[in-house]
Design a protein around this motif. Structure first.
Motif, short mmCIF file in Angstrom:
data_model
loop_
_atom_site.label_atom_id
_atom_site.label_comp_id
_atom_site.label_asym_id
_atom_site.label_seq_id
_atom_site.Cartn_x
_atom_site.Cartn_y
_atom_site.Cartn_z
N LYS A 1 39.46 43.27 44.59
CA LYS A 1 38.85 41.94 44.66
C LYS A 1 39.16 41.08 43.45
O LYS A 1 39.48 39.89 43.58
N TYR A 2 39.08 41.66 42.24
CA TYR A 2 39.20 40.87 41.02
C TYR A 2 40.54 41.02 40.31
O TYR A 2 40.83 40.27 39.38
N GLY A 3 41.32 42.01 40.72
CA GLY A 3 42.62 42.22 40.09
C GLY A 3 42.61 43.42 39.16
O GLY A 3 41.75 43.52 38.27
N GLY A 4 43.57 44.31 39.35
CA GLY A 4 43.64 45.52 38.54
C GLY A 4 43.87 45.25 37.07
O GLY A 4 43.35 45.96 36.20
N GLY A 5 44.65 44.23 36.76
CA GLY A 5 44.94 43.92 35.36
C GLY A 5 43.68 43.53 34.59
O GLY A 5 43.43 44.03 33.48
N ARG A 6 42.89 42.64 35.18
CA ARG A 6 41.66 42.21 34.51
C ARG A 6 40.69 43.37 34.34
O ARG A 6 40.07 43.53 33.28
N VAL A 7 40.54 44.18 35.38
CA VAL A 7 39.62 45.31 35.30
C VAL A 7 40.10 46.32 34.26
O VAL A 7 39.30 46.86 33.48
N MET B 1 47.29 48.15 40.10
CA MET B 1 48.25 47.22 39.51
C MET B 1 49.68 47.49 39.96
O MET B 1 50.47 46.55 40.12
N ILE B 2 50.03 48.75 40.13
CA ILE B 2 51.44 49.11 40.32
C ILE B 2 52.07 48.46 41.55
O ILE B 2 53.16 47.86 41.44
N PRO B 3 51.47 48.55 42.75
CA PRO B 3 52.11 47.90 43.91
C PRO B 3 52.26 46.40 43.74
O PRO B 3 53.27 45.81 44.17
N VAL B 4 51.28 45.75 43.11
CA VAL B 4 51.35 44.29 42.90
C VAL B 4 52.50 43.97 41.95
O VAL B 4 53.30 43.04 42.20
N ARG C 1 47.11 37.74 30.15
CA ARG C 1 47.04 36.46 29.43
C ARG C 1 47.63 35.35 30.31
O ARG C 1 48.39 35.62 31.25
N PRO C 2 47.29 34.10 30.03
CA PRO C 2 47.95 33.00 30.74
C PRO C 2 49.47 33.12 30.58
O PRO C 2 49.97 33.21 29.47
N GLY C 3 50.17 33.15 31.68
CA GLY C 3 51.61 33.36 31.65
C GLY C 3 52.00 34.82 31.82
O GLY C 3 53.18 35.13 31.96
N GLY C 4 51.01 35.71 31.79
CA GLY C 4 51.29 37.13 31.98
C GLY C 4 51.70 37.43 33.41
O GLY C 4 51.51 36.61 34.33
N LEU C 5 52.25 38.60 33.63
CA LEU C 5 52.84 38.96 34.92
C LEU C 5 51.83 38.88 36.07
O LEU C 5 52.19 38.54 37.20
N LEU C 6 50.56 39.20 35.79
CA LEU C 6 49.57 39.24 36.87
C LEU C 6 48.55 38.11 36.80
O LEU C 6 47.69 38.02 37.67
N HIS C 7 48.64 37.26 35.79
CA HIS C 7 47.59 36.27 35.57
C HIS C 7 47.40 35.35 36.77
O HIS C 7 46.28 35.18 37.28
N ASP C 8 48.48 34.73 37.25
CA ASP C 8 48.34 33.77 38.34
C ASP C 8 47.90 34.44 39.64
O ASP C 8 47.11 33.86 40.40
N ILE C 9 48.40 35.65 39.89
CA ILE C 9 48.01 36.36 41.11
C ILE C 9 46.53 36.68 41.08
O ILE C 9 45.81 36.45 42.06
N GLU C 10 46.05 37.19 39.96
CA GLU C 10 44.67 37.65 39.90
C GLU C 10 43.67 36.50 39.77
O GLU C 10 42.47 36.70 39.97
N HIS C 11 44.18 35.31 39.47
CA HIS C 11 43.31 34.14 39.42
C HIS C 11 43.49 33.27 40.66
O HIS C 11 43.06 32.11 40.69
#
Length: 474
Positions: free
Chosen positions: A311-317, A369-372, A454-464
């Protein structure tokens, strides 16, 4: 299955989990059936893998005159062999198929289970036999890599995190099940005359230590049959070893190895070392009966929190999990008996329960995170591929990376207890080892932030919610 499905028998030639109609009509039921057969197989694997942590503590009482160093090696070798076997098991599913390999790998656990049962019945058993059996228990550790790779193929991206969390979390319960069950079954003749005679203790008591191995045999037989009769192979998951070894060239593979070592490596290492750490730091308290609670909390949190990452994104968690682990280790340090302080067992215990809980959350989030990540990486690395080919490529590499990272992280089963021992030998206490773990978690949190969240990080836009995982055009 629908009447028009080309899938017959146990080979799934048409597998499209991202197709909503296919998933609802056919895919979900098949995937869930494979998952719920995989889970008990993996639980038994973890039970056999770490059973020596209980057996070695009982060997001196029944007449085995081994030194502390010899007992330590018996406890440590399953961790070393299990982690090493995971590297090879990482690549087995695309070669043999999930059904066949799960059947064979589960059946293989009968060898150490039966071996332990027979070997402990005679104090004349050579030490070399015990070393071999300890190494063979590593087969259980190897199973995790292939099990996770297999389940990763069955579920759509939006549900992979939860499915992998359930498989791993409930599978990890094998550690707690073993640490709770074995001390109970070795006190009674569970199998009657078939289980052999009890061992006489110096205080007049009796022990059936052979039950530590024999107790798993009937369950392993049932699980092996269930895997063969109820699981499936996915045709698209087949790949040669050379195809899979491409992940060794992926930078993301090695980065995730570091992060997963911080989560699962911590879970399995703390599970292996927690009983001894309690005993050495608070020798005046008899609290070993509480040791199983740590692995239990870690396993349940992994199984219960996979949806959070979906729901919230693996990177953030993962980032917030590492911050929590830093705080938990710092708390453990405050409650250790240091200098003139006698410490506080319950403060120490509470902080470790928090640490176990967080390792479970992080185990689930890093795997989510890995599949994303690989869907984005596949689009970048293979821009010429169409959507279907890109999906297959990303799923193949994701499954291989999931398995490979679990192999590297499993060395925590050896490194954390060994770090405690080294720290105690050199400094008189485990604080130096715990400070080293805390610093490692700081590094992991920094890596997660800089590369992914972080903003610009690989998962930032996806998870937001600002971008979807990259998809090549048809």
């Amino acid at each position: 299955m629908t009447s028009t499905s080309p899938n017959t028998g146990h080979l799934l030639t048409d597998w499209r989990p991202e197709d909503a109609s296919f998933w609802e009509n056919e895919g979900r039921a098949v995937a869930n059936r494979n998952l719920w057969i995989s889970i008990p197989c993996l639980l038994l694997a973890f039970s056999v893998w770490l059973v020596w942590s209980i057996v070695v503590a009982k060997l001196p009482a029944i007449g085995f005159d081994y030194t502390t160093a010899q007992l330590f090696w018996l406890a440590a070798l399953p961790g070393l062999s299990g982690a090493t076997l995971r590297i090879f098991y990482s690549f087995m599913i695309p070669i043999f198929g999930g059904r066949l390999w799960t059947t064979l790998s589960t059946a293989s656990l009968l060898v150490p289970a039966l071996g332990i049962g027979f070997a402990v019945q005679s104090p004349e058993t050579p030490y070399a036999i015990f070393l071999v059996l300890a190494l063979l228990c590593g087969l259980g550790g190897g199973n995790f890599a292939s099990s996770m790779a297999n389940i990763a193929y069955f579920f759509p991206r939006a549900q992979k995190g939860n499915a992998l969390a359930l498989n791993a979390g409930l599978g990890n319960l094998g550690v707690s099940v073993m640490q709770f069950l074995v001390p109970v079954v070795i006190t009674a003749g569970v199998f009657g005359s078939l289980g052999g005679a009890p061992q006489e203790l110096s205080d007049g008591g009796r022990l059936w230590l052979q039950n530590a191995g024999f107790i798993w045999v009937p369950f392993l037989v049932v699980a092996t049959l269930a895997a063969w009769l109820g699981m499936d192979d996915i045709a698209d998951a087949r790949a040669s070893l050379s195809d899979q070894l491409q992940i060794l060239k992926r930078a993301q593979n090695w980065i995730m190895c570091v992060l997963y070592t911080g989560t699962f490596g911590s879970f399995i290492g703390y599970s292996a070392g927690f009983p001894l750490l309690m005993k050495t730091q608070f020798p005046h308290l008899d609290m070993l009966h509480l040791a199983f609670l740590g692995p239990l909390v870690g396993a349940l949190s992994r199984a219960a929190t996979g949806w959070v990452s979906d729901k919230y994104g693996g990177g953030r968690v993962t980032f917030w999990t590492f911050l929590g682990m830093i705080a938990a280790v710092f708390g453990v340090l405050q409650f250790l008996p240091l200098g003139a302080s006698e410490g506080s067992f319950w403060g120490f215990f509470a902080c470790f329960m928090a640490l176990f809980f967080l390792t479970g959350v992080g185990n689930a989030s890093t795997f989510q995170m890995i599949p994303v990540i690989m869907r984005r990486e596949t689009s970048r690395l293979f821009p010429h591929l169409g959507a279907d080919a890109a999906r297959k490529q990303s799923e193949r590499e994701s499954a291989a990376i999931i398995a490979f990272t679990s192999a590297i992280a499993a060395y925590g089963a050896f490194l954390i207890p060994k770090s405690y021992g080294t720290s105690i030998a050199l400094t008189g206490g485990p604080a130096a080892a715990l400070w080293a773990f805390l610093i490692f978690y700081v590094v992991c949190a920094a890596i997660t932030f800089v590369i992914y969240t972080r903003p610009g990080g690989l998962l930032h836009d996806i998870e937001h919610g600002r971008a979807a995982p990259a998809q090549p055009a048809e």
